[in-house]
Scaffold this motif. Sequence first.
Motif, PDB file in Angstrom:
ATOM      1  N   SER A 293      -0.833 -11.372  54.366  1.00  0.00           N
ATOM      2  CA  SER A 293      -0.148 -10.304  53.630  1.00  0.00           C
ATOM      3  C   SER A 293      -1.111  -9.443  52.817  1.00  0.00           C
ATOM      4  N   HIS A 294      -2.283  -9.983  52.435  1.00  0.00           N
ATOM      5  CA  HIS A 294      -3.216  -9.228  51.610  1.00  0.00           C
ATOM      6  C   HIS A 294      -4.376  -8.650  52.409  1.00  0.00           C
ATOM      7  N   ILE A 295      -4.330  -8.799  53.731  1.00  0.00           N
ATOM      8  CA  ILE A 295      -5.408  -8.274  54.576  1.00  0.00           C
ATOM      9  C   ILE A 295      -5.099  -6.832  54.943  1.00  0.00           C
ATOM     10  N   ALA A 296      -6.105  -5.959  54.831  1.00  0.00           N
ATOM     11  CA  ALA A 296      -5.920  -4.532  55.141  1.00  0.00           C
ATOM     12  C   ALA A 296      -5.409  -4.363  56.569  1.00  0.00           C
ATOM     13  N   HIS A 297      -4.422  -3.496  56.728  1.00  0.00           N
ATOM     14  CA  HIS A 297      -3.751  -3.368  58.012  1.00  0.00           C
ATOM     15  C   HIS A 297      -4.688  -2.975  59.140  1.00  0.00           C
ATOM     16  N   GLN A 298      -5.713  -2.147  58.843  1.00  0.00           N
ATOM     17  CA  GLN A 298      -6.575  -1.655  59.903  1.00  0.00           C
ATOM     18  C   GLN A 298      -7.458  -2.750  60.508  1.00  0.00           C
TER      19      GLN A 298
ATOM     20  N   SER B 132       3.087  -7.899  49.561  1.00  0.00           N
ATOM     21  CA  SER B 132       3.688  -8.395  48.331  1.00  0.00           C
ATOM     22  C   SER B 132       2.607  -8.664  47.307  1.00  0.00           C
ATOM     23  N   ASP B 133       3.015  -8.761  46.059  1.00  0.00           N
ATOM     24  CA  ASP B 133       2.076  -9.033  44.985  1.00  0.00           C
ATOM     25  C   ASP B 133       2.852  -9.595  43.811  1.00  0.00           C
TER      26      ASP B 133
ATOM     27  N   ALA C  24       6.224  -3.928  37.695  1.00  0.00           N
ATOM     28  CA  ALA C  24       6.102  -2.653  36.979  1.00  0.00           C
ATOM     29  C   ALA C  24       5.854  -2.899  35.497  1.00  0.00           C
ATOM     30  N   GLY C  25       4.869  -2.183  34.974  1.00  0.00           N
ATOM     31  CA  GLY C  25       4.525  -2.332  33.566  1.00  0.00           C
ATOM     32  C   GLY C  25       3.261  -3.134  33.345  1.00  0.00           C
ATOM     33  N   GLU C  26       2.787  -3.841  34.394  1.00  0.00           N
ATOM     34  CA  GLU C  26       1.558  -4.618  34.272  1.00  0.00           C
ATOM     35  C   GLU C  26       0.371  -3.817  34.789  1.00  0.00           C
ATOM     36  N   ASP C  27      -0.814  -4.121  34.254  1.00  0.00           N
ATOM     37  CA  ASP C  27      -2.033  -3.456  34.696  1.00  0.00           C
ATOM     38  C   ASP C  27      -2.239  -3.699  36.190  1.00  0.00           C
ATOM     39  N   GLY C  28      -2.553  -2.636  36.900  1.00  0.00           N
ATOM     40  CA  GLY C  28      -2.818  -2.741  38.330  1.00  0.00           C
ATOM     41  C   GLY C  28      -1.622  -2.483  39.208  1.00  0.00           C
ATOM     42  N   PHE C  29      -0.419  -2.474  38.610  1.00  0.00           N
ATOM     43  CA  PHE C  29       0.768  -2.298  39.444  1.00  0.00           C
ATOM     44  C   PHE C  29       0.810  -0.905  40.066  1.00  0.00           C
TER      45      PHE C  29
ATOM     46  N   ILE D  13      13.007  -9.338  38.431  1.00  0.00           N
ATOM     47  CA  ILE D  13      12.053 -10.404  38.743  1.00  0.00           C
ATOM     48  C   ILE D  13      12.774 -11.611  39.335  1.00  0.00           C
ATOM     49  N   THR D  14      13.962 -11.927  38.819  1.00  0.00           N
ATOM     50  CA  THR D  14      14.741 -13.029  39.392  1.00  0.00           C
ATOM     51  C   THR D  14      15.067 -12.747  40.851  1.00  0.00           C
ATOM     52  N   ASN D  15      15.490 -11.505  41.149  1.00  0.00           N
ATOM     53  CA  ASN D  15      15.789 -11.139  42.533  1.00  0.00           C
ATOM     54  C   ASN D  15      14.548 -11.240  43.413  1.00  0.00           C
ATOM     55  N   LYS D  16      13.390 -10.844  42.868  1.00  0.00           N
ATOM     56  CA  LYS D  16      12.137 -10.947  43.618  1.00  0.00           C
ATOM     57  C   LYS D  16      11.799 -12.414  43.885  1.00  0.00           C
ATOM     58  N   GLU D  17      11.982 -13.259  42.873  1.00  0.00           N
ATOM     59  CA  GLU D  17      11.726 -14.691  43.047  1.00  0.00           C
ATOM     60  C   GLU D  17      12.664 -15.284  44.108  1.00  0.00           C
ATOM     61  N   GLN D  18      13.908 -14.865  44.076  1.00  0.00           N
ATOM     62  CA  GLN D  18      14.867 -15.353  45.072  1.00  0.00           C
ATOM     63  C   GLN D  18      14.470 -14.895  46.470  1.00  0.00           C
ATOM     64  N   GLY D  19      14.009 -13.638  46.590  1.00  0.00           N
ATOM     65  CA  GLY D  19      13.553 -13.134  47.874  1.00  0.00           C
ATOM     66  C   GLY D  19      12.336 -13.890  48.378  1.00  0.00           C
ATOM     67  N   ASP D  20      11.400 -14.186  47.477  1.00  0.00           N
ATOM     68  CA  ASP D  20      10.210 -14.950  47.866  1.00  0.00           C
ATOM     69  C   ASP D  20      10.604 -16.350  48.329  1.00  0.00           C
TER      70      ASP D  20
END
Length: 366
Positions: free
Chosen positions: A118-123, A71-72, A76-81, A39-46
């Motif tokens: 980022s959250h818009i469907a690609h099509q 992105s979201d 991993a481990g959370e509902d919906g992931f 998660i730290t690496n993800k935060e750094q990437g964001d």
Amino acid sequence: MSYYNTIKELTKIVPPSLVDFSLPRDQARIPTQASSNFITNKEQGDWAENLIFRAINETSKNFIAIKYGKSDDLVAGEDGFDTFYQEFQEELDTIGKRPDILIFKKEDFNQELGYDISHIAHQTITEYVKKAIAGIEVRSSAFLIDRYEAAMQEKTERFTQLALQARDKILNEFIDLLEHPVRKKYIPVLEAITRETLSVADFKVPGWRSSERLLQLNELFKELKKSIKEIQKRDYLSITPKVEDIKVVYKWIETFNVPHFYFQVFFDKVYGISFQQILQIIADPDKEDIIFSVEADTKNQNKTTIKINSKSGMQIAYRIDEPEHESVRKEMDRGRLLFYVTFKGGTAYLNIDELRNILGIAEEEF
């Protein structure tokens, strides 16, 4: 020739032993549990992505950066992931991997869609994405590149001195032992070791133990071998496209025909390289172990990663004001706690000429 066709031709000369474009990508397994480090690496990437996003929008008069990469906030481990991850994999097979940022000319920017698609469907945004002049994949590294390079130069010089001292001591003080018929094969090996050849030198350390002097000689060979190993370690920080990502980046280029770039964000500078140059580099075997190396990344499930010397690219930002950081507590299911670091703020001071050059933008246009 279109940009896509240029890239397509380059894929034909990349060694299949490195990246085999004729094979489908390997299917990824759904991660089951996130770690604090992940998660730290993800935060750094964001943070790095946002740094580049803000720097371009605050600097350019005629171009706009928007967030595009899938992105979201789920881990991993959370509902919906699991659902999110499966949809992401399906998108990779359909359009390829979205770069984190798209660059548009101001007149092509869609105000209604805004600065984050980022959250818009690609099509629903296919034709809009095709109008972009560049896609940027942003990578982050927890290093100060200038400090790292200075430390590596000092380390290499230190072990070079130790290696040459061990070589000289062996040849000057133990030559009588080496002149024995069983051991004389080591003499030409040692004589071939110079400052220039240390980076490629190799030998098997003997196991002599039958006398005190042979034990001393054996220890000197161990010291020499250890120093050579340190000298031969990779001594540059890298831009790191994973082999599996190269295929899905190519798929995205095939879909949209938009030039693609990697930007590597350090905590003091930013370097960038085009996907086209990446392919040109890895297609040339003479550049391996000089400009790039191929390694199993222990920090990323041992996935095969191409590590290209960052300074093979262009310096996109010559200075960075470091962000503020703070610890965060996250409660997972079953009461499991994760503590990680978030990053806020910071400023990237762009090298405008280099940014324009890498993106192919004329000075008066930027």
